[in-house]
Design a protein around this motif. Structure first.
Motif, mmCIF file in Angstrom:
data_model
loop_
_atom_site.group_PDB
_atom_site.id
_atom_site.type_symbol
_atom_site.label_atom_id
_atom_site.label_comp_id
_atom_site.label_asym_id
_atom_site.label_seq_id
_atom_site.Cartn_x
_atom_site.Cartn_y
_atom_site.Cartn_z
ATOM 1 N N SER A 81 32.756 45.501 37.478
ATOM 2 C CA SER A 81 32.625 44.079 37.172
ATOM 3 C C SER A 81 31.251 43.840 36.554
ATOM 4 O O SER A 81 30.409 44.728 36.511
ATOM 5 N N SER A 90 34.512 39.301 40.244
ATOM 6 C CA SER A 90 34.692 38.490 39.047
ATOM 7 C C SER A 90 33.934 39.080 37.853
ATOM 8 O O SER A 90 32.810 39.555 38.000
ATOM 9 N N HIS A 105 44.696 35.195 37.046
ATOM 10 C CA HIS A 105 43.946 33.950 36.868
ATOM 11 C C HIS A 105 42.646 34.215 36.109
ATOM 12 O O HIS A 105 41.886 35.101 36.482
ATOM 13 N N THR A 108 36.134 34.026 32.245
ATOM 14 C CA THR A 108 35.839 34.526 33.598
ATOM 15 C C THR A 108 37.149 34.993 34.225
ATOM 16 O O THR A 108 38.101 34.223 34.334
ATOM 17 N N ASN A 148 39.232 36.829 37.361
ATOM 18 C CA ASN A 148 39.240 37.203 38.776
ATOM 19 C C ASN A 148 40.053 38.485 38.962
ATOM 20 O O ASN A 148 41.146 38.604 38.397
#
Length: 376
Positions: free
Chosen positions: A98, A128, A162, A183, A185
Motif C-alpha cells: 500500500s 488503503s 470500494h 483512494t 480500500n
C-alpha cells in the motif's frame, strides 16, 4: 528467462494495450513473472512507440509505459525492456504494498486506462492505497472519467470493491494536464456477481460540456441533439442532460457529452462522444445518443464498454459470476484469454435461450479463481 516466467503473446486477438493491462495486473496479483512479446502487434505502430507526430499513438505510448511502471511500483517488482519502441517486456512482481503512487505520462494519455491497470492490484494491498493519476480525463478510445465514476464504479461495488475518485482537474487532448486522485480500500476476497435481469430503464441523465476557449453554445447543441435522438425511441422518460462550461477545473480546450441510463435492477449503461475539429456539435450529441440506444436495444445488463472491464474481477472472485450482455466484443474475448492464462478461472459464453428479440444476448459465466488477499 526463468522457467517459471509465463510467456504472453501481445499480438493475439485484440492485439492492443488491453493484453498489457490485464496480464501485468494479474502478474502482480498472482506473483507470476511474465514476458510479453509482440506488444501491440495489432496496431499500425506496434510496440511502446511514439508514432507519427499527428497521431494519437504519441499520446498512448507513454500511457502504456506509465501504466507498466505504476504496476511495477505497486508490487515492488522489476520491469525490463520498458522503453520507447520496445515490443517485449518482462515483469517480475514482488510484494504488493500500500502507499501513495503517482502515474504521469505527461500527455493526454487516458487516466481511465491507468486506473484499469492499477485498481485490481490496489485491492490486494494491506491498507488503503492512493493513486494520483495524471493525463487525459476525457480521451478518445478510452473511458471518460465520468464513465469510470458513474458506470464502472457502481458496478464494481457489486463485487465488494470500494474506491473514491476525486477529479481535481480535467485534461484534454493534446496537452492532458488532468489529475484524478483515487483512494482504494483493500479487500479480502471479491464476491461473485449475478447480473442477468435488466428490468426497465428508469432514468436517463448526463452532462454536455465545453472547456477552455470553446463557446458554451457547443454544449447546448450537443445536449439538444442527444435528447431529440433519444426521444425518438424512448418517449415516456424524463431526460436531463445539462450543458456545462468548465473553467477553473479544466486544462486545455475540449468538448463532449456522456449520457447514462439506469435500470430498475441497478444496471448502468452509457453512450459518450468527444468533439473534434470540423465536426458539428449536434453530430457529437447524436453519436453519444445512438451509442446509448444501441446498448439498450438488447436486454443485457452491461454495455459493450463495461463488458471487458469486468472480466478480471470475475476471474479473481470466489464463486460463479454470470453476466448477461449483448454481442461479446473482441476486447472481452481477449481479456478472457489472458485471465484464463494467468489464473485458474474458467469462462464459458452461451447465447441466452429466452431472448424474444432480434437483438440476442449472451451469458458470460465464470468459475472464479477465488484469490484471497494474503495481507488481510
Amino acid at each position: 528467462m526463468d522457467s517459471t516466467t509465463l510467456e504472453v503473446d501481445g499480438s493475439v486477438m485484440e492485439g492492443g494495450g488491453q493484453i498489457l493491462r490485464v496480464s501485468a495486473a494479474l502478474s502482480c496479483i498472482t506473483g507470476t513473472a511474465i514476458k510479453i512479446s509482440k506488444i501491440r502487434a495489432g496496431r499500425t505502430t506496434p510496440g511502446l512507440r511514439p508514432g507519427h507526430p499527428n497521431s494519437m499513438t504519441k499520446v498512448t505510448w507513454p500511457q502504456h509505459l506509465c501504466g507498466l511502471q505504476l504496476l511495477r511500483d505497486i508490487c515492488a517488482g522489476s520491469l525490463d525492456g520498458a522503453a520507447i519502441g520496445s515490443t517485449e517486456i518482462t515483469l517480475n512482481p514482488g510484494k504488493i504494498t500500500s502507499g501513495d503512487h503517482l502515474a504521469d505520462p505527461q500527455t493526454a494519455g487516458s487516466v481511465g486506462l491507468l486506473l484499469q491497470a492499477s485498481l485490481p492490484c490496489a485491492l490486494f494491498t494491506d491498507a488503503s492505497t492512493q493513486l494520483c493519476l495524471k493525463g487525459g480525463t476525457n480521451a478518445e478510445m478510452a473511458p471518460q472519467i465520468d464513465y469510470t465514476v458513474k458506470v464502472f464504479k457502481p458496478t464494481l461495488e457489486k463485487f465488494g470493491v470500494h474506491f473514491d475518485c476525486d477529479v481535481k482537474m480535467r485534461g484534454y487532448y493534446p496537452k492532458g494536464g488532468g489529475e484524478v486522485v483515487v483512494t482504494v480500500n483493500p479487500i479480502k476476497q471479491l464476491s461473485p456477481v449475478t447480473m442477468t435481469e435488466r428490468g426497465t430503464i428508469t432514468k436517463i441523465y448526463g452532462r454536455a460540456f465545453v472547456a477552455g476557449v470553446l463557446p458554451y453554445k457547443l454544449a447546448k447543441d450537443m445536449s439538444t441533439a442527444a435528447v431529440r435522438t433519444i426521444r425518438r425511441e424512448i418517449k415516456d422518460l424524463y431526460i436531463s442532460i445539462p450543458s456545462l462550461q468548465e473553467k477553473d477545473q479544466a486544462c486545455g480546450n475540449g468538448n463532449g457529452i456522456i449520457i447514462i441510463a439506469e435500470s430498475s435492477t441497478g444496471c448502468v449503461f452509457a453512450g459518450s462522444s468527444l468533439g473534434k475539429k470540423g465536426v458539428y456539435a449536434d453530430k457529437v450529441g447524436i453519436e453519444a445518443a445512438e451509442m446509448l440506444l444501441r446498448n439498450l436495444r438488447h436486454n443485457g445488463c452491461v454495455d459493450e464498454f463495461l463488458q471487458d472491464q469486468l472480466i478480471i474481477f470475475m476471474a479473481l472472485a470466489s464463486g460463479t459470476s454470470r453476466i448477461r450482455c449483448g454481442p461479446v466484443t473482441l476486447h472481452t474475448q481477449t481479456a478472457i484469454h489472458v485471465a484464463e492464462q494467468l489464473t485458474q478461472a474458467k469462462f464459458t459464453i452461451s447465447q441466452s435461450d429466452d431472448d424474444q428479440t432480434n437483438n440476442p444476448t449472451f451469458i458470460i459465466e465464470c468459475q472464479g479463481a477465488g484469490l484471497s488477499n494474503p495481507h488481510l
